[in-house]
Enzyme design. Structure first.
Site, PDB file in Angstrom:
ATOM      1  N   HIS A   1       0.824  -1.205   0.000  1.00 13.14           N
ATOM      2  CA  HIS A   1       0.000   0.000   0.000  1.00 13.14           C
ATOM      3  C   HIS A   1       0.859   1.256   0.000  1.00 13.14           C
ATOM      4  O   HIS A   1       2.047   1.216   0.325  1.00 13.14           O
ATOM      5  CB  HIS A   1      -0.876   0.022   1.256  1.00 13.14           C
ATOM      6  CG  HIS A   1      -0.059   0.037   2.515  1.00 13.14           C
ATOM      7  ND1 HIS A   1       0.491  -1.106   3.049  1.00 13.14           N
ATOM      8  CD2 HIS A   1       0.344   1.047   3.327  1.00 13.14           C
ATOM      9  CE1 HIS A   1       1.188  -0.804   4.123  1.00 13.14           C
ATOM     10  NE2 HIS A   1       1.120   0.508   4.317  1.00 13.14           N
TER      11      HIS A   1
ATOM     12  N   HIS B   1       5.310   6.122  -1.138  1.00 13.07           N
ATOM     13  CA  HIS B   1       6.120   4.917  -1.349  1.00 13.07           C
ATOM     14  C   HIS B   1       5.340   3.654  -1.024  1.00 13.07           C
ATOM     15  O   HIS B   1       4.328   3.704  -0.303  1.00 13.07           O
ATOM     16  CB  HIS B   1       7.367   4.966  -0.457  1.00 13.07           C
ATOM     17  CG  HIS B   1       7.064   4.869   0.998  1.00 13.07           C
ATOM     18  ND1 HIS B   1       6.646   5.943   1.757  1.00 13.07           N
ATOM     19  CD2 HIS B   1       7.090   3.810   1.858  1.00 13.07           C
ATOM     20  CE1 HIS B   1       6.444   5.555   3.006  1.00 13.07           C
ATOM     21  NE2 HIS B   1       6.704   4.266   3.099  1.00 13.07           N
TER      22      HIS B   1
END
Lengths: 170, 170
Positions: free
Chosen positions: A34, A115
């Site tokens: 995620h 990220h």
């Protein structure tokens, strides 16, 4: 309860991320790969629907956008965390910023570095080895992001999705 | 891609279920504790939005309902699976049946026994021991169900939420 907000990228990206997380990320089993949009925040259960409305408003006012990944990076020396670097985009930054306004609990206190973590809590030696060998590989993805999720954390540290928000819809 | 439909019960129920799943359910890390509404079905990515619309229609036409758990049960001797038995209710049965109509892919071929698995793939001896000791404990929950989730399966067998449907809303 502890809540958080995240984007799950496509299955393709999740499968690649998991192929590394399986070995190098102790959070592998706690949540799918995620992009964190909002770090964990505490909210009373009886107030969460108000927060959901706020978030829904943000989602409605944000159009789907394109997300690109071109390479890996690392948070070393701050932490030995290796991640797929999500290219900066105004849309993603704005979405993050609006979800971290003061009327949704808890503002982020650090800069937003979008990220997808693929390795963390490595020793210094492991970090050097893994980061070195992963740099030979190509990580190139581009896809459309049209949704994100509000999740809550269980006692075992894992996360369950509470609500899905569609960009441009709410 | 492989999709499935499930209800995540409250954090309270999930935490209790996980305290047993941790030891007795090899699927512990693949998905949070859940009630399966529709078993895994294959759907082309480009067709999933049509299915989402169908499911949304079903959600909109189903009111939130009360769900009760009063005891554990087992699928033994068919499989050595121990579960929290969800009391039969017309609303839950109807929701299941509508999600397993022919215009949403793949009908269930077996009876709907609503349940939250807490142990599975046990040996016969383990099953007897665990089921015996768990029967001393009380499992009493009653709560309101107001949503369910469409999930897809990653290559590692874990499930990611694709969409949340709110009962009475869609």
């Amino acid at each position: 309860m502890k809540y958080g907000i995240a984007i799950f990228p496509s299955k393709d990206i999740q499968d690649v991320a998991n192929s590394y997380r399986m070995r190098y990320d102790p959070h592998y089993a706690l949540i799918p790969p995620h992009i964190t949009l909002k770090e964990a925040f505490e909210e009373e259960d009886e107030d969460i629907e108000k927060v959901v409305e706020e978030i829904s408003e943000v989602a409605k006012e944000t159009n789907p956008f394109s997300m690109a990944i071109r390479k890996l990076s690392t948070f070393s020396p701050v932490t030995n965390t290796i991640y797929m670097k999500v290219e900066a985009s105004e849309e993603l930054q704005n979405l993050h910023d609006r979800l971290n306004r003061t009327d949704i609990p808890k503002e982020d206190t650090f800069n937003f570095v979008p990220h997808i973590t693929i390795a963390q809590k490595l020793s210094d030696d492991e970090h050097s080895d893994v980061y070195g060998s992963l740099q030979m590989k190509s990580f190139e993805f581009e896809e459309r992001i049209d949704r994100f999720q509000l999740l809550y954390q269980l006692d075992n540290g894992s996360w369950t999705v509470y609500e899905t928000f569609r960009l441009g819809k709410g």
